[in-house]
Write a protein that holds these residues in place. Structure first.
Motif, PDB file in Angstrom:
ATOM      1  N   ARG A   1     144.468  34.106 -18.435  1.00 52.80           N
ATOM      2  CA  ARG A   1     144.895  34.482 -19.780  1.00 52.80           C
ATOM      3  C   ARG A   1     146.225  33.838 -20.152  1.00 52.80           C
ATOM      4  N   LEU A   2     147.117  33.674 -19.193  1.00 51.24           N
ATOM      5  CA  LEU A   2     148.379  32.979 -19.476  1.00 51.24           C
ATOM      6  C   LEU A   2     148.120  31.536 -19.883  1.00 51.24           C
ATOM      7  N   GLU A   3     147.191  30.873 -19.183  1.00 53.10           N
ATOM      8  CA  GLU A   3     146.884  29.472 -19.503  1.00 53.10           C
ATOM      9  C   GLU A   3     146.109  29.343 -20.807  1.00 53.10           C
ATOM     10  N   GLN A   4     145.518  30.427 -21.245  1.00 55.66           N
ATOM     11  CA  GLN A   4     144.767  30.409 -22.509  1.00 55.66           C
ATOM     12  C   GLN A   4     145.592  30.972 -23.670  1.00 55.66           C
ATOM     13  N   ALA A   5     146.880  31.156 -23.439  1.00 49.38           N
ATOM     14  CA  ALA A   5     147.817  31.601 -24.479  1.00 49.38           C
ATOM     15  C   ALA A   5     147.454  32.963 -25.055  1.00 49.38           C
ATOM     16  N   ARG A   6     146.912  33.842 -24.210  1.00 56.11           N
ATOM     17  CA  ARG A   6     146.562  35.172 -24.687  1.00 56.11           C
ATOM     18  C   ARG A   6     147.000  36.253 -23.702  1.00 56.11           C
ATOM     19  N   GLY A   7     147.875  35.904 -22.768  1.00 52.80           N
ATOM     20  CA  GLY A   7     148.305  36.874 -21.781  1.00 52.80           C
ATOM     21  C   GLY A   7     149.561  37.620 -22.214  1.00 52.80           C
ATOM     22  N   PRO A   8     149.831  38.762 -21.582  1.00 55.03           N
ATOM     23  CA  PRO A   8     151.062  39.514 -21.872  1.00 55.03           C
ATOM     24  C   PRO A   8     152.279  38.788 -21.297  1.00 55.03           C
ATOM     25  N   ARG A   9     153.450  39.211 -21.680  1.00 50.02           N
ATOM     26  CA  ARG A   9     154.677  38.602 -21.188  1.00 50.02           C
ATOM     27  C   ARG A   9     154.815  38.879 -19.677  1.00 50.02           C
ATOM     28  N   PRO A  10     154.964  37.844 -18.860  1.00 46.44           N
ATOM     29  CA  PRO A  10     155.125  38.061 -17.422  1.00 46.44           C
ATOM     30  C   PRO A  10     156.490  38.698 -17.131  1.00 46.44           C
ATOM     31  N   SER A  11     156.549  39.492 -16.079  1.00 47.17           N
ATOM     32  CA  SER A  11     157.820  40.062 -15.648  1.00 47.17           C
ATOM     33  C   SER A  11     158.704  38.972 -15.052  1.00 47.17           C
ATOM     34  N   ARG A  12     159.975  39.265 -14.900  1.00 49.89           N
ATOM     35  CA  ARG A  12     160.895  38.297 -14.293  1.00 49.89           C
ATOM     36  C   ARG A  12     160.474  38.002 -12.855  1.00 49.89           C
ATOM     37  N   GLN A  13     160.007  39.020 -12.156  1.00 50.53           N
ATOM     38  CA  GLN A  13     159.547  38.807 -10.787  1.00 50.53           C
ATOM     39  C   GLN A  13     158.347  37.863 -10.760  1.00 50.53           C
ATOM     40  N   MET A  14     157.433  38.032 -11.703  1.00 53.92           N
ATOM     41  CA  MET A  14     156.259  37.177 -11.766  1.00 53.92           C
ATOM     42  C   MET A  14     156.636  35.751 -12.157  1.00 53.92           C
TER      43      MET A  14
ATOM     44  N   GLY B   1     160.977  33.928 -23.417  1.00 55.29           N
ATOM     45  CA  GLY B   1     162.044  34.673 -24.065  1.00 55.29           C
ATOM     46  C   GLY B   1     162.985  35.353 -23.103  1.00 55.29           C
ATOM     47  N   GLU B   2     162.941  34.960 -21.828  1.00 59.53           N
ATOM     48  CA  GLU B   2     163.802  35.543 -20.804  1.00 59.53           C
ATOM     49  C   GLU B   2     164.976  34.620 -20.500  1.00 59.53           C
ATOM     50  N   GLU B   3     166.088  35.222 -20.139  1.00 56.92           N
ATOM     51  CA  GLU B   3     167.249  34.450 -19.707  1.00 56.92           C
ATOM     52  C   GLU B   3     167.058  34.063 -18.246  1.00 56.92           C
ATOM     53  N   PRO B   4     167.199  32.782 -17.902  1.00 56.44           N
ATOM     54  CA  PRO B   4     166.999  32.359 -16.508  1.00 56.44           C
ATOM     55  C   PRO B   4     168.041  32.986 -15.587  1.00 56.44           C
ATOM     56  N   PRO B   5     167.721  33.100 -14.306  1.00 53.70           N
ATOM     57  CA  PRO B   5     168.708  33.577 -13.332  1.00 53.70           C
ATOM     58  C   PRO B   5     169.919  32.664 -13.319  1.00 53.70           C
ATOM     59  N   ARG B   6     171.091  33.238 -13.205  1.00 50.61           N
ATOM     60  CA  ARG B   6     172.326  32.463 -13.190  1.00 50.61           C
ATOM     61  C   ARG B   6     173.048  32.643 -11.871  1.00 50.61           C
TER      62      ARG B   6
END
Length: 278
Positions: A53-66, A89-94
């Motif tokens: 579903r992620l590759e088909q642009a229909r998946g939910p937002r993945p968690s930071r862990q994922m 839309g997540e801020e990368p680890p710094r």
């Protein structure tokens, strides 16, 4: 979240990898280039349906862990990992704490170690990546913390002879004490210490003794339920700029442990070593 951009980036990142790049057997001739979706899903610990579903642009937002797991599975560089986070839309680890991102070069080394157990850990004990032999030896521990596991999951100690438990406990606490002093403002380390002080009387007692010892090369004994006792050399290689360690367990050729390590190849993970077995 840029779902079309994420889908395109995942597809292209998957297509540029071959099974050998991630430590998998190639198998029969493939009709398309790159890894299969089910292989990426297995490497990240997600379901095939979720990844599809992620590759088909229909998946939910993945968690930071994922997202971190995807970055490791697809062997992304630091810049590519940051791009992956930005697409969701997540801020990368710094910097300023321990990075959970394992560099592709280090993962490549891990993948090439086919006949010895090896894993990449943060210096405070988070398991970031394992090879198949490591899973056969200690179970699937990726995403767990070995110090927390040792002090809060009684079954985790079954992997070691009882007479070694005290020395292992002291080693874990002494190393964590040195990490805590080196990075007193690291929230991950502070949180871990706080959790263990609350959860384990033994940890609290050893923490109060203020022993300090950095994890180095040693000999460690494992009491494996299938192949028996293994006395293994433990080599610890520090990736200092990321506060990560590559830990490799090996046995000298000709020893009983060497033969038992060979038998370990292909062994299924015993139930009590799996997370659900805790």
């Amino acid at each position: 979240m840029d779902r079309p951009g994420l889908a395109d980036f995942l597809r292209r990142s998957r297509a540029r990898l071959e099974p050998a790049d991630v430590g998998l057997a190639g198998g029969p001739r493939r009709r398309t280039q790159g890894l299969r979706r089910e292989e990426v899903a297995a490497l990240t610990g997600m379901s095939v349906d979720y990844y599809t579903r992620l590759e088909q642009a229909r998946g939910p937002r993945p968690s930071r862990q994922m997202l971190g797991a995807l970055a490791r599975a697809l062997r992304l560089t630091d810049d590519e990992r940051d791009h992956l986070f930005h697409l969701t839309g997540e801020e990368p680890p710094r910097s300023g704490g321990t990075s959970g991102h394992v560099r592709p070069g280090l993962l490549l080394v891990l993948d090439r170690l086919h006949d010895v157990p090896a894993q990449v850990m943060s210096d405070h004990g988070d398991v970031l990546a394992q090879n198949a032999m490591s899973v056969a030896l200690v179970g699937e521990t990726r995403g767990e913390n070995i110090v927390r596991r040792f002090f809060t999951h009684p079954a985790a100690r079954d992997l070691f002879p009882e007479e070694d438990h005290d020395a292992l406990a002291r080693g874990h606490v002494a190393h964590l004490r040195s990490v805590s002093a080196a990075r007193p403002d690291d929230p991950a380390v502070t949180k871990l210490v706080g959790e263990l002080l609350t959860a384990s009387e033994e940890f609290g007692r050893l923490w109060a003794e203020h022993e300090v010892r950095v994890r180095r090369a040693s000999t460690k004994r494992f009491l494996h339920p299938v192949v028996g006792l293994l006395e293994l050399d433990c080599e610890t290689m520090l990736v200092s700029e990321q506060e990560q360690m590559l830990i490799v367990h090996s046995a000298r050729p000709g020893t009983e442990a060497y033969e038992r390590l060979r038998l370990l190849r292909g062994t299924r993970t015993p139930a009590f070593l799996s997370p659900s077995g805790d």
